[in-house]
Design a protein around this motif. Sequence first.
Motif, PDB file in Angstrom:
ATOM      1  N   GLN A 113       4.890   6.148  -8.516  1.00 39.47           N
ATOM      2  CA  GLN A 113       4.939   7.612  -8.388  1.00 39.47           C
ATOM      3  C   GLN A 113       5.597   8.071  -7.083  1.00 39.47           C
ATOM      4  N   ALA A 114       6.042   7.147  -6.251  1.00 38.63           N
ATOM      5  CA  ALA A 114       6.637   7.528  -4.965  1.00 38.63           C
ATOM      6  C   ALA A 114       8.154   7.666  -5.086  1.00 38.63           C
ATOM      7  N   PRO A 115       8.779   8.441  -4.213  1.00 42.84           N
ATOM      8  CA  PRO A 115      10.241   8.543  -4.239  1.00 42.84           C
ATOM      9  C   PRO A 115      10.871   7.168  -3.988  1.00 42.84           C
ATOM     10  N   ALA A 116      11.771   6.762  -4.893  1.00 41.20           N
ATOM     11  CA  ALA A 116      12.253   5.379  -4.917  1.00 41.20           C
ATOM     12  C   ALA A 116      13.086   5.002  -3.689  1.00 41.20           C
ATOM     13  N   LYS A 117      13.955   5.925  -3.241  1.00 42.11           N
ATOM     14  CA  LYS A 117      14.838   5.569  -2.125  1.00 42.11           C
ATOM     15  C   LYS A 117      14.043   5.359  -0.838  1.00 42.11           C
ATOM     16  N   LEU A 118      13.085   6.235  -0.605  1.00 42.94           N
ATOM     17  CA  LEU A 118      12.272   6.086   0.607  1.00 42.94           C
ATOM     18  C   LEU A 118      11.453   4.797   0.539  1.00 42.94           C
ATOM     19  N   SER A 119      10.936   4.480  -0.647  1.00 42.82           N
ATOM     20  CA  SER A 119      10.228   3.204  -0.833  1.00 42.82           C
ATOM     21  C   SER A 119      11.123   2.030  -0.457  1.00 42.82           C
TER      22      SER A 119
ATOM     23  N   LEU B 143      12.353   9.865   7.900  1.00 41.34           N
ATOM     24  CA  LEU B 143      11.129   9.709   7.106  1.00 41.34           C
ATOM     25  C   LEU B 143      10.641   8.270   7.062  1.00 41.34           C
TER      26      LEU B 143
ATOM     27  N   PRO C 192      18.220  11.778   6.823  1.00 45.55           N
ATOM     28  CA  PRO C 192      16.871  12.246   6.468  1.00 45.55           C
ATOM     29  C   PRO C 192      15.944  11.095   6.104  1.00 45.55           C
ATOM     30  N   LEU C 193      16.436  10.150   5.320  1.00 42.68           N
ATOM     31  CA  LEU C 193      15.567   9.042   4.921  1.00 42.68           C
ATOM     32  C   LEU C 193      15.228   8.137   6.107  1.00 42.68           C
TER      33      LEU C 193
ATOM     34  N   LEU D   9      11.780   1.746   3.306  1.00 41.76           N
ATOM     35  CA  LEU D   9      10.679   1.168   4.088  1.00 41.76           C
ATOM     36  C   LEU D   9      10.796  -0.353   4.111  1.00 41.76           C
TER      37      LEU D   9
ATOM     38  N   SER E 155       6.984   7.350   8.148  1.00 44.83           N
ATOM     39  CA  SER E 155       6.102   6.682   7.174  1.00 44.83           C
ATOM     40  C   SER E 155       5.583   5.353   7.713  1.00 44.83           C
TER      41      SER E 155
ATOM     42  N   VAL F 144       0.832  -1.211   0.000  1.00 44.41           N
ATOM     43  CA  VAL F 144       0.000   0.000   0.000  1.00 44.41           C
ATOM     44  C   VAL F 144       0.865   1.258   0.000  1.00 44.41           C
ATOM     45  N   ALA F 145       2.033   1.182   0.628  1.00 47.26           N
ATOM     46  CA  ALA F 145       2.899   2.370   0.761  1.00 47.26           C
ATOM     47  C   ALA F 145       3.765   2.587  -0.466  1.00 47.26           C
ATOM     48  N   GLN F 146       3.719   1.656  -1.401  1.00 47.49           N
ATOM     49  CA  GLN F 146       4.632   1.776  -2.532  1.00 47.49           C
ATOM     50  C   GLN F 146       3.898   2.006  -3.839  1.00 47.49           C
TER      51      GLN F 146
END
Lengths: 291, 291
Positions: A22-28, A108, A104-105, A31, A112, A17-19
């Motif tokens: 269109q989402a920023p790849a590194k943060l994805s 986040l 930073p990641l 997670l 998240s 659900v969180a991925q």
Amino acid sequence: MRVSDRIEGALGSALGVAQSAQAPAKLSEALRYAIVPGGARIRPTILLSVAGACGDDCPGLSDAAAAALELIHCASLVHDDLPCFDDAETRRGKPSVHRAYSEPLAVLTGDSLIMLAFDTLARTGRSENADARAAQLVLSLSRRSGMPGGICAGQGWESEPEIDLHAYHMSKTAALFIAATEMGAISAGHEPEPWRDLGALIGEAFQVADDLRDALLDEETLGKPAGQDDLHGRPNAVSELGVRGAKARLSDILAGAIASIPSCPGEAALAKMVRYQAEAIMPKLPEGYRA
Amino acid sequence: MRVSDRIEGALGSALGVAQSAQAPAKLSEALRYAIVPGGARIRPTILLSVAGACGDDCPGLSDAAAAALELIHCASLVHDDLPCFDDAETRRGKPSVHRAYSEPLAVLTGDSLIMLAFDTLARTGRSENADARAAQLVLSLSRRSGMPGGICAGQGWESEPEIDLHAYHMSKTAALFIAATEMGAISAGHEPEPWRDLGALIGEAFQVADDLRDALLDEETLGKPAGQDDLHGRPNAVSELGVRGAKARLSDILAGAIASIPSCPGEAALAKMVRYQAEAIMPKLPEGYRA
């Protein structure tokens, strides 16, 4: 289905659900990195065991509750590892999230995962037509995670000049075990109150076991830097009671936990699970300490 | 009761739940410090205005929703100000939370405020006998806050080598305005979908206004360090369109926002509120830029 398969499946669904493309790849990526592969998944295992003991009449919801609880636990590990707290280089045998992805990641990622935990509960509450239980689950999880008595409070005690030891241990470690037993009961439509003591006692046992491990084992076995409590001057059962005293205390607490299990159809199976977890958390001490 | 009194009252009630004599005192203080005194409270004001336009038949729940949304916004400010992000010395004219209390307490303040937001929704859902709406509110708030499209995603884009500008603006700024309009509708028992465009357009207007302010005003007027976008090389409407172009764009977006308001009993009052907010966010530019 095996409990471990239910947990990994529910975590996988939540992560999905969180991925998005269109989402920023590194943060994805971060997670997923923070969640898989996991540790012992002990909190969601306890949650599903309690749900089972209570009849588990809405397994989709108890799976979601197990995932939500583990997401909060993983979020707390990511934030606790940050340079301003433990500055841990490793976690579960690999670089910590801030070492692997940046600070930073890591902030986040924790944020998240917290959002995702509540998303998971509310989404499943709606799809399972169980909004009332979902609202109760949100309430239990937020109380055991935030202020004034959840894991945030526990970590907050470490910034105080004087620590209320009981409040510290109850919030720092026991809180998410209380969430595990409460949420297991709620998922199956039972009242959470009779299940609180069991969670608190398992949490206390876990804290003592963790203190023993932290004091005695080396970094390789531990998968995280050893001796962190001593280093940071945090209170701990071994410095208070010695190794033997702490082991005796651990056995007493676990006996109390089993005795506290409310009367229910799955009581015997649940007692067996607690004994099994007790075996798993009891550190294998070096020879010198066995005498 | 005035909207601003409802918001401050609801925030006060939420904060009260997070505080206790048994909680760590500094973290308790830091939670209040991060919330009060507030900024313009523009997101909860929009939320309550939409709830009013939809009949506001459960004002206790819309108050809780307004508080929850503002708690998430404040949490995001505390985390965005951290040294690993903007390293902001000040916020709302006083030292940022990490400067006033320490970096560990700032991380925990953000985390605790997020938990408190969801606690507030679930608690009020139960006390108002409105669990289904509460679950929908949790879902809207978590989606607009986390990954893949909420404010965490927006902040996450800043760690990418290439930024998807549309996704960046929609998640970084518009997401919580979409939450405001969605949650206002949900609180009053209406479907959220027809209200999304209004939130997205207000969010876009706010982003352009913020870019104008950030590019033009000084630190004293702003209450936070000026020129942060330029400093961090972040994309912004002024560098793209120039000051006049950005002002014209802002007017267009606001006209579109008013046109997007769904037909409802409180439509006229809501349009008036949007015009009022537009006045408030339109920066008073230095003389040289007015010609």
